[in-house]
Write a protein that holds these residues in place. Sequence first.
Motif, mmCIF file in Angstrom:
data_model
loop_
_atom_site.group_PDB
_atom_site.id
_atom_site.type_symbol
_atom_site.label_atom_id
_atom_site.label_comp_id
_atom_site.label_asym_id
_atom_site.label_seq_id
_atom_site.Cartn_x
_atom_site.Cartn_y
_atom_site.Cartn_z
ATOM 1 N N ARG A 3 27.284 30.614 23.074
ATOM 2 C CA ARG A 3 26.161 30.228 22.217
ATOM 3 C C ARG A 3 26.466 28.919 21.500
ATOM 4 N N ASP A 4 27.701 28.737 21.080
ATOM 5 C CA ASP A 4 28.061 27.520 20.350
ATOM 6 C C ASP A 4 28.039 26.276 21.237
ATOM 7 N N SER A 5 28.209 26.456 22.547
ATOM 8 C CA SER A 5 28.232 25.293 23.438
ATOM 9 C C SER A 5 26.883 25.051 24.108
ATOM 10 N N GLN A 6 25.845 25.755 23.670
ATOM 11 C CA GLN A 6 24.546 25.640 24.341
ATOM 12 C C GLN A 6 23.999 24.217 24.311
ATOM 13 N N VAL A 7 24.110 23.545 23.174
ATOM 14 C CA VAL A 7 23.597 22.177 23.068
ATOM 15 C C VAL A 7 24.358 21.247 24.007
ATOM 16 N N GLU A 8 25.644 21.518 24.231
ATOM 17 C CA GLU A 8 26.456 20.658 25.096
ATOM 18 C C GLU A 8 26.246 20.948 26.580
ATOM 19 N N LEU A 9 25.740 22.135 26.927
ATOM 20 C CA LEU A 9 25.702 22.521 28.336
ATOM 21 C C LEU A 9 24.299 22.655 28.935
ATOM 22 N N ASP A 10 23.297 23.036 28.176
ATOM 23 C CA ASP A 10 21.964 23.221 28.761
ATOM 24 C C ASP A 10 21.482 21.930 29.402
ATOM 25 N N GLN A 11 20.881 22.048 30.577
ATOM 26 C CA GLN A 11 20.463 20.854 31.307
ATOM 27 C C GLN A 11 19.075 21.082 31.931
ATOM 28 N N PRO A 12 18.326 20.005 32.192
ATOM 29 C CA PRO A 12 16.901 20.124 32.526
ATOM 30 C C PRO A 12 16.595 20.733 33.887
ATOM 31 N N GLY A 13 17.596 20.877 34.774
ATOM 32 C CA GLY A 13 17.338 21.519 36.048
ATOM 33 C C GLY A 13 17.484 23.023 36.010
ATOM 34 N N CYS A 14 18.041 23.556 34.936
ATOM 35 C CA CYS A 14 18.325 24.988 34.824
ATOM 36 C C CYS A 14 17.028 25.783 34.644
ATOM 37 N N LEU A 15 16.836 26.794 35.485
ATOM 38 C CA LEU A 15 15.620 27.591 35.371
ATOM 39 C C LEU A 15 15.528 28.307 34.027
ATOM 40 N N HIS A 16 16.642 28.845 33.549
ATOM 41 C CA HIS A 16 16.595 29.588 32.294
ATOM 42 C C HIS A 16 16.390 28.662 31.096
ATOM 43 N N ALA A 17 16.971 27.480 31.124
ATOM 44 C CA ALA A 17 16.714 26.518 30.048
ATOM 45 C C ALA A 17 15.251 26.107 30.040
ATOM 46 N N THR A 18 14.659 25.996 31.220
ATOM 47 C CA THR A 18 13.240 25.647 31.320
ATOM 48 C C THR A 18 12.360 26.781 30.817
ATOM 49 N N MET A 19 12.691 28.009 31.180
ATOM 50 C CA MET A 19 11.935 29.150 30.647
ATOM 51 C C MET A 19 12.005 29.192 29.130
ATOM 52 N N ASP A 20 13.139 28.807 28.588
ATOM 53 C CA ASP A 20 13.339 28.901 27.143
ATOM 54 C C ASP A 20 12.484 27.924 26.341
ATOM 55 N N TYR A 21 11.837 26.959 26.985
ATOM 56 C CA TYR A 21 10.904 26.118 26.234
ATOM 57 C C TYR A 21 9.834 26.994 25.590
ATOM 58 N N TYR A 22 9.483 28.072 26.272
ATOM 59 C CA TYR A 22 8.549 29.032 25.688
ATOM 60 C C TYR A 22 9.124 29.630 24.414
ATOM 61 N N LYS A 23 10.404 30.006 24.434
ATOM 62 C CA LYS A 23 11.028 30.573 23.236
ATOM 63 C C LYS A 23 11.034 29.580 22.094
ATOM 64 N N TRP A 24 11.411 28.338 22.370
ATOM 65 C CA TRP A 24 11.468 27.352 21.295
ATOM 66 C C TRP A 24 10.075 27.047 20.759
ATOM 67 N N ALA A 25 9.069 27.109 21.620
ATOM 68 C CA ALA A 25 7.697 26.872 21.165
ATOM 69 C C ALA A 25 7.259 27.957 20.189
ATOM 70 N N TYR A 26 7.486 29.229 20.535
ATOM 71 C CA TYR A 26 7.020 30.276 19.625
ATOM 72 C C TYR A 26 7.937 30.436 18.418
ATOM 73 N N LYS A 27 9.220 30.046 18.548
ATOM 74 C CA LYS A 27 10.104 30.102 17.386
ATOM 75 C C LYS A 27 9.625 29.149 16.280
ATOM 76 N N LEU A 28 8.948 28.084 16.682
ATOM 77 C CA LEU A 28 8.450 27.115 15.702
ATOM 78 C C LEU A 28 6.961 27.297 15.413
ATOM 79 N N ALA A 29 6.371 28.378 15.884
ATOM 80 C CA ALA A 29 4.987 28.682 15.531
ATOM 81 C C ALA A 29 4.924 29.045 14.048
ATOM 82 N N PRO A 30 3.818 28.688 13.368
ATOM 83 C CA PRO A 30 2.582 28.095 13.860
ATOM 84 C C PRO A 30 2.568 26.560 13.883
#
Length: 306
Positions: free
Chosen positions: A199-226
């Motif tokens: 978890r601590d290395s997520q910012v250093e490792l997540d990359q734009p081709g990763c399917l799970h990182a791409t799915m997580d855009y949904y998580k970040w969108a609702y985490k910052l709702a409304p």
Amino acid sequence: MTTTTSTPARGGQRSVLAEHQWRPLEERHHERADALLAGHLDRRRRGVAHPVEDFLFTYYSHKPAHLRRWHPGPGVVLLGDGARDRLDGRWYREAPGGGVELDVAAFRAARATPLRFVTSLLRAIDRRPANFGCFGLHEWAMVYRLPPEQVRHSAVPLRLGPEGTDRVVEEHRIRCSHFDAFRFFTPEARPLNQLRPTRDSQVELDQPGCLHATMDYYKWAYKLAPAVPGDLVLDCFELARDVRELDMRASPYDLSAHGYTPVAIETPEGKAEYVTAQRSFAERGAALRARLLQICETLNTAPDRD
């Protein structure tokens, strides 16, 4: 008056929407959300699970009722009596000069930690080149050498059987960079991964081709709702839904009974099919990531109070 919802106003300017302008936007959001939710809600009422389509409602914490709620985003003033109903909520205030708007200062003060994390993560992903060489092997590593009764989707057969599935894992290089995929690897599969994401290395490792990182855009969108406009949350949901389908079609599971044709990543043809789809999702994800970053920029730079 402008009728934009997903692009926040810049430089302290506001978009002002009369009630006859924003009501149709809200109604279209409800219609779109209802169409996306219909299958899941029907299965939930009948007590029927779906190994692909229910994932976004079981893995992620955003409730269907919350996905259905429409929000205009920062810098948008809603006029009319109907807008005043939002003042009962936590995140809205009376706008200078009349109307109702998101209270950016209150939101930023209360959600400073997730806002800081999401901003830094999306910026890091945005700067990083995409890697298209994983071939979805994370799903295979999640069932590697497991007894049948411990396989997550035990009601669905393995396309190559247990031994064939294990052989695919052993014959490929595994380089999974996403912690929330890696943490589900079996104990025997974890040492086979060339990376050790945390978890601590997520910012250093997540990359734009990763399917799970791409799915997580949904998580970040609702985490910052409304603060994230409703249409952008739904766009991220739709991308996550489509990515999940590829994720499972390329998995070791035989989903033909559910109408899914496999992406046989153990073959050269399957690998090529996977990468083509992966590149397309990365392009869609880049556009949504840019919109999310613009929201983050607006939230981070808006004045505390007028």
